[in-house]
Design an enzyme around this catalytic site. Sequence first.
Site, PDB file in Angstrom:
ATOM      1  N   GLN A 102       0.712  -0.093  -5.501  1.00 44.95           N
ATOM      2  CA  GLN A 102      -0.153   0.699  -4.712  1.00 44.95           C
ATOM      3  C   GLN A 102      -1.384   0.684  -5.456  1.00 44.95           C
ATOM      4  OE1 GLN A 102       2.305   4.348  -5.019  1.00 44.95           O
ATOM      5  NE2 GLN A 102       0.340   5.348  -5.123  1.00 44.95           N
ATOM      6  N   CYS A 108       1.396   6.078  -1.601  1.00 45.73           N
ATOM      7  CA  CYS A 108       2.825   5.946  -1.591  1.00 45.73           C
ATOM      8  C   CYS A 108       3.404   6.317  -0.391  1.00 45.73           C
ATOM      9  CB  CYS A 108       3.396   6.930  -2.646  1.00 45.73           C
ATOM     10  SG  CYS A 108       2.834   8.415  -2.518  1.00 45.73           S
ATOM     11  N   HIS A 249       5.364  12.885  -4.283  1.00 46.33           N
ATOM     12  CA  HIS A 249       5.489  11.185  -4.247  1.00 46.33           C
ATOM     13  C   HIS A 249       6.532  10.630  -3.439  1.00 46.33           C
ATOM     14  CE1 HIS A 249       4.620   7.370  -5.946  1.00 46.33           C
ATOM     15  NE2 HIS A 249       5.694   7.307  -6.551  1.00 46.33           N
TER      16      HIS A 249
END
Length: 304
Positions: A102, A108, A249
């Site tokens: 990424q 993410c 995340h």
Amino acid sequence: MSFNYLGHMAQFNRQITDVQEFRTRLANFSFVHNFIQDHNNSNAGWLAGHNQFSDWSHVEYKQMLGRVGGDKLDGSVHVFEATDKMSVDWITAGGVTAVKDQGQCGSCWAFSSTGAMEGAHFVATGTLESFSEQQLVDCAGKRYGNFGCNGGLQQRAFNYYETHEAELESVYPYTSGNGVSGTCLYDESSATSVDVADYNMVTASNPTQMKAALAQQPLAVSIEADKMVFQVYKSGVMSSTKCGDSLDHAVLAVGYGTEDGQDYWLVKNSWNTTWGDNGYIKLAIVDGNGICGVQMEPLYPNTN
């Protein structure tokens, strides 16, 4: 220590010409290096190591943690019959694409979403396709509650896929590694026929149900990744409660198994193969929310 850092600069192609920046980066690297040494001397059962983030500031590191949202998940909860499988590995089964990167973009959520889509499509058809994260970054934006490189949420990506078919990565390649979102270039004529009918939640904080769901297909999951123990993970089964469970995340659960007597989830990250165990982490299976909160919000799309 400066000699170690010069080697790190060469390994990760760091181009630093400013003396003050060099000193700052060296200080960051030295702090991380000491943490790694102390951890590996503690016999914790898993190893830490340097990676591309070793000279980053904590602020820079946190900018990649783009799981944004605390809204109530609106997918229905599917209850699975318990599985008797001792291990599951969707990588060896052929249902997981290569580890992606990424970059400096907080995308993410897009990588977790495409990974779950890729897995669901593989289960349904036997064909593995690599879907475009850039499509989600550029197109599944504020209208759906996402913010491109400034974060998003997997279920919001699935909501986008309910009205838009997935583009292939080869058609709509990733360009936001520099941290900048692009303009939406979605073209229905070049898209695949793959979209989302709906998505389901897996019973929260329930390892038995998560195993049963994971035996059926890869799962989009969320974790807390802002702690140093996660940043420097290298190999083994990470069981540290210092990881926390304040979700920030998004990643992809692709299997489970046992190593040295410890059950673990196999999780695919989107930070290139230079992080972790060739881009993966093994998180210990425990009761409750799970290490890094991995058991809190598993979900999966049902593709058309």
